[in-house]
Scaffold this motif. Structure first.
Motif, PDB file in Angstrom:
ATOM      1  N   ILE A 184       0.841  -1.181   0.000  1.00 12.18           N
ATOM      2  CA  ILE A 184       0.000   0.000   0.000  1.00 12.18           C
ATOM      3  C   ILE A 184       0.888   1.247   0.000  1.00 12.18           C
ATOM      4  O   ILE A 184       2.048   1.201   0.445  1.00 12.18           O
ATOM      5  N   ILE A 185       0.364   2.336  -0.528  1.00 14.25           N
ATOM      6  CA  ILE A 185       1.039   3.632  -0.481  1.00 14.25           C
ATOM      7  C   ILE A 185       0.288   4.495   0.524  1.00 14.25           C
ATOM      8  O   ILE A 185      -0.921   4.676   0.407  1.00 14.25           O
ATOM      9  N   ARG A 186       0.997   5.011   1.503  1.00 17.45           N
ATOM     10  CA  ARG A 186       0.356   5.810   2.545  1.00 17.45           C
ATOM     11  C   ARG A 186       1.111   7.119   2.740  1.00 17.45           C
ATOM     12  O   ARG A 186       2.291   7.233   2.399  1.00 17.45           O
ATOM     13  N   PHE A 187       0.406   8.095   3.290  1.00 14.29           N
ATOM     14  CA  PHE A 187       1.018   9.377   3.644  1.00 14.29           C
ATOM     15  C   PHE A 187       1.229   9.382   5.145  1.00 14.29           C
ATOM     16  O   PHE A 187       0.296   9.149   5.911  1.00 14.29           O
ATOM     17  N   ASP A 188       2.458   9.635   5.582  1.00 15.35           N
ATOM     18  CA  ASP A 188       2.770   9.507   7.003  1.00 15.35           C
ATOM     19  C   ASP A 188       3.451  10.759   7.533  1.00 15.35           C
ATOM     20  O   ASP A 188       4.335  11.332   6.882  1.00 15.35           O
ATOM     21  N   PHE A 189       3.012  11.181   8.742  1.00 14.24           N
ATOM     22  CA  PHE A 189       3.656  12.275   9.465  1.00 14.24           C
ATOM     23  C   PHE A 189       3.986  11.843  10.887  1.00 14.24           C
ATOM     24  O   PHE A 189       4.303  12.680  11.727  1.00 14.24           O
ATOM     25  N   SER A 190       3.882  10.533  11.183  1.00 14.38           N
ATOM     26  CA  SER A 190       4.049  10.071  12.556  1.00 14.38           C
ATOM     27  C   SER A 190       5.473   9.649  12.876  1.00 14.38           C
ATOM     28  O   SER A 190       5.772   9.324  14.021  1.00 14.38           O
ATOM     29  N   GLY A 191       6.353   9.611  11.876  1.00  7.59           N
ATOM     30  CA  GLY A 191       7.739   9.230  12.139  1.00  7.59           C
ATOM     31  C   GLY A 191       8.167   7.922  11.521  1.00  7.59           C
ATOM     32  O   GLY A 191       9.231   7.395  11.858  1.00  7.59           O
ATOM     33  N   LEU A 192       7.350   7.364  10.610  1.00  4.77           N
ATOM     34  CA  LEU A 192       7.712   6.101   9.963  1.00  4.77           C
ATOM     35  C   LEU A 192       8.790   6.275   8.899  1.00  4.77           C
ATOM     36  O   LEU A 192       9.459   5.309   8.530  1.00  4.77           O
ATOM     37  N   ILE A 193       8.974   7.499   8.399  1.00  7.20           N
ATOM     38  CA  ILE A 193      10.024   7.734   7.404  1.00  7.20           C
ATOM     39  C   ILE A 193      11.378   7.713   8.120  1.00  7.20           C
ATOM     40  O   ILE A 193      11.580   8.414   9.113  1.00  7.20           O
ATOM     41  N   PRO A 194      12.334   6.905   7.656  1.00  6.61           N
ATOM     42  CA  PRO A 194      13.623   6.775   8.362  1.00  6.61           C
ATOM     43  C   PRO A 194      14.407   8.080   8.356  1.00  6.61           C
ATOM     44  O   PRO A 194      14.284   8.896   7.435  1.00  6.61           O
ATOM     45  N   PRO A 195      15.239   8.301   9.366  1.00  2.00           N
ATOM     46  CA  PRO A 195      16.027   9.542   9.434  1.00  2.00           C
ATOM     47  C   PRO A 195      16.994   9.726   8.272  1.00  2.00           C
ATOM     48  O   PRO A 195      17.354  10.862   7.946  1.00  2.00           O
ATOM     49  N   ASP A 196      17.443   8.626   7.654  1.00  2.00           N
ATOM     50  CA  ASP A 196      18.396   8.732   6.544  1.00  2.00           C
ATOM     51  C   ASP A 196      17.705   8.830   5.191  1.00  2.00           C
ATOM     52  O   ASP A 196      18.297   8.497   4.162  1.00  2.00           O
ATOM     53  N   ASP A 197      16.444   9.292   5.173  1.00  6.26           N
ATOM     54  CA  ASP A 197      15.735   9.459   3.913  1.00  6.26           C
ATOM     55  C   ASP A 197      16.540  10.362   2.971  1.00  6.26           C
ATOM     56  O   ASP A 197      16.969  11.458   3.376  1.00  6.26           O
ATOM     57  N   PRO A 198      16.794   9.935   1.729  1.00  4.82           N
ATOM     58  CA  PRO A 198      17.664  10.729   0.838  1.00  4.82           C
ATOM     59  C   PRO A 198      17.083  12.093   0.468  1.00  4.82           C
ATOM     60  O   PRO A 198      17.823  12.957  -0.021  1.00  4.82           O
ATOM     61  N   TYR A 199      15.777  12.300   0.692  1.00  5.89           N
ATOM     62  CA  TYR A 199      15.159  13.577   0.329  1.00  5.89           C
ATOM     63  C   TYR A 199      14.925  14.463   1.547  1.00  5.89           C
ATOM     64  O   TYR A 199      14.280  15.498   1.432  1.00  5.89           O
ATOM     65  N   GLY A 200      15.412  14.018   2.697  1.00  2.00           N
ATOM     66  CA  GLY A 200      15.290  14.819   3.903  1.00  2.00           C
ATOM     67  C   GLY A 200      13.874  15.028   4.368  1.00  2.00           C
ATOM     68  O   GLY A 200      13.564  16.058   4.990  1.00  2.00           O
ATOM     69  N   ARG A 201      13.016  14.084   4.128  1.00  5.55           N
ATOM     70  CA  ARG A 201      11.602  14.254   4.449  1.00  5.55           C
ATOM     71  C   ARG A 201      11.306  13.897   5.904  1.00  5.55           C
ATOM     72  O   ARG A 201      11.822  12.914   6.424  1.00  5.55           O
ATOM     73  N   PHE A 202      10.436  14.689   6.513  1.00  2.09           N
ATOM     74  CA  PHE A 202       9.864  14.327   7.803  1.00  2.09           C
ATOM     75  C   PHE A 202       8.516  13.637   7.610  1.00  2.09           C
ATOM     76  O   PHE A 202       8.141  12.744   8.360  1.00  2.09           O
ATOM     77  N   GLY A 203       7.782  14.077   6.614  1.00  3.09           N
ATOM     78  CA  GLY A 203       6.509  13.470   6.261  1.00  3.09           C
ATOM     79  C   GLY A 203       6.410  13.318   4.763  1.00  3.09           C
ATOM     80  O   GLY A 203       7.059  14.047   4.002  1.00  3.09           O
ATOM     81  N   GLY A 204       5.600  12.356   4.330  1.00  2.00           N
ATOM     82  CA  GLY A 204       5.435  12.145   2.902  1.00  2.00           C
ATOM     83  C   GLY A 204       4.908  10.758   2.601  1.00  2.00           C
ATOM     84  O   GLY A 204       4.435  10.036   3.484  1.00  2.00           O
ATOM     85  N   TYR A 205       4.976  10.386   1.330  1.00  3.24           N
ATOM     86  CA  TYR A 205       4.430   9.111   0.869  1.00  3.24           C
ATOM     87  C   TYR A 205       5.468   8.004   1.026  1.00  3.24           C
ATOM     88  O   TYR A 205       6.636   8.170   0.667  1.00  3.24           O
ATOM     89  N   ILE A 206       5.024   6.883   1.560  1.00  2.00           N
ATOM     90  CA  ILE A 206       5.883   5.727   1.764  1.00  2.00           C
ATOM     91  C   ILE A 206       5.115   4.459   1.416  1.00  2.00           C
ATOM     92  O   ILE A 206       3.882   4.460   1.337  1.00  2.00           O
TER      93      ILE A 206
END
Length: 247
Positions: A74-96
């Motif tokens: 599934i594709i979801r939009f997250d702002f709760s912290g599921l995006i890893p800190p080493d995300d190459p785009y520096g995202r805090f929230g977004g689609y994962i």
């Protein structure tokens, strides 16, 4: 025997949209990336089986259905912290991408036409819906968000003449969890499901060979109850009226 058996098996596929891959956000001169061009497509498989039974000279129809859906990706939009800190785009929230989940349950319904001027429909749905990973970081709950396990409705349509009819709809949904952004992350809140009573009246002012002109009025939330939808407060009782041209 007036009995119909039915079954269905299918799979589903959805490629990421352009915004899910490359979307961004600008606020007071600051730029934030939401999209991820590495996203995998969504995939799911579902099956259901049921029976329909007609009784009383086809004036009554009873139906029952069991269903099972497995969302593999599934594709979801997250702002709760599921995006890893080493995300190459520096995202805090977004689609994962997520691991999806399971939904299974049963649907029961009945339709009756006791008189040519009366139509009744009733339905009940039980759905047990769970994600395979917690939908919000920092929680251990697997319950799918924005899903009420129990839902029911009753629909009554009454014709007073060939021109005048009223339809009344009573609906119920049980409590459901939703995430609300607070501070530096999302928290899960449980909201009471709505109980709503709506009615619509229609009067045909004129009719011709290929169309008609109808006057209608609608009153929503006749019980004047306060409830929330995805955290937003809905209005209490309200009404509207208008003309509808059919051609």
């Amino acid at each position: 025997s007036g009995t119909k058996l039915r079954a269905h098996v299918g799979n589903a596929y959805r490629a990421p949209s352009s915004y899910e891959r490359f979307g961004s956000y600008f606020f007071f001169g600051s730029f934030s990336a939401y999209g991820d061009p590495r996203l995998r497509p969504e995939r799911a498989i579902s099956l259901d089986a049921g029976v329909d039974q007609w009784l009383a000279g086809d004036k009554l129809q009873l139906s029952a259905t069991v269903f099972y859906t497995r969302i593999q990706d599934i594709i979801r939009f997250d702002f709760s912290g599921l995006i890893p800190p080493d995300d190459p785009y520096g995202r805090f929230g977004g689609y994962i991408n997520g691991k999806g989940g399971l939904a299974r349950g049963v649907e029961l319904s009945a339709r009756a036409r006791p008189h040519r001027s009366v139509s009744l429909e009733a339905s009940y749905t039980y759905q047990n819906s769970d994600d395979r990973t917690p939908p919000v970081a920092g929680t251990d709950s697997l319950s799918s968000l924005r899903v009420s396990p129990h839902m029911a409705s009753l629909l009554w349509t009454q014709w007073f003449s060939e021109r005048l009819s009223f339809t009344t709809d009573l609906s119920y949904a049980s409590d459901y969890p939703i995430p609300i952004f607070a501070g530096m992350g999302s928290r899960v809140y449980r909201f009471e499901g709505p109980v709503k009573l709506d009615t619509v009246g229609s009067y045909r002012l004129a009719q011709w060979e290929r169309g008609s002109l109808n006057l209608y009025g609608k009153v929503e939330n006749l019980l004047n109850r306060q409830f929330y939808e995805s955290g937003f407060r809905n209005p209490k009782r309200w009404a509207l009226a208008g003309l509808r041209l059919e051609f």
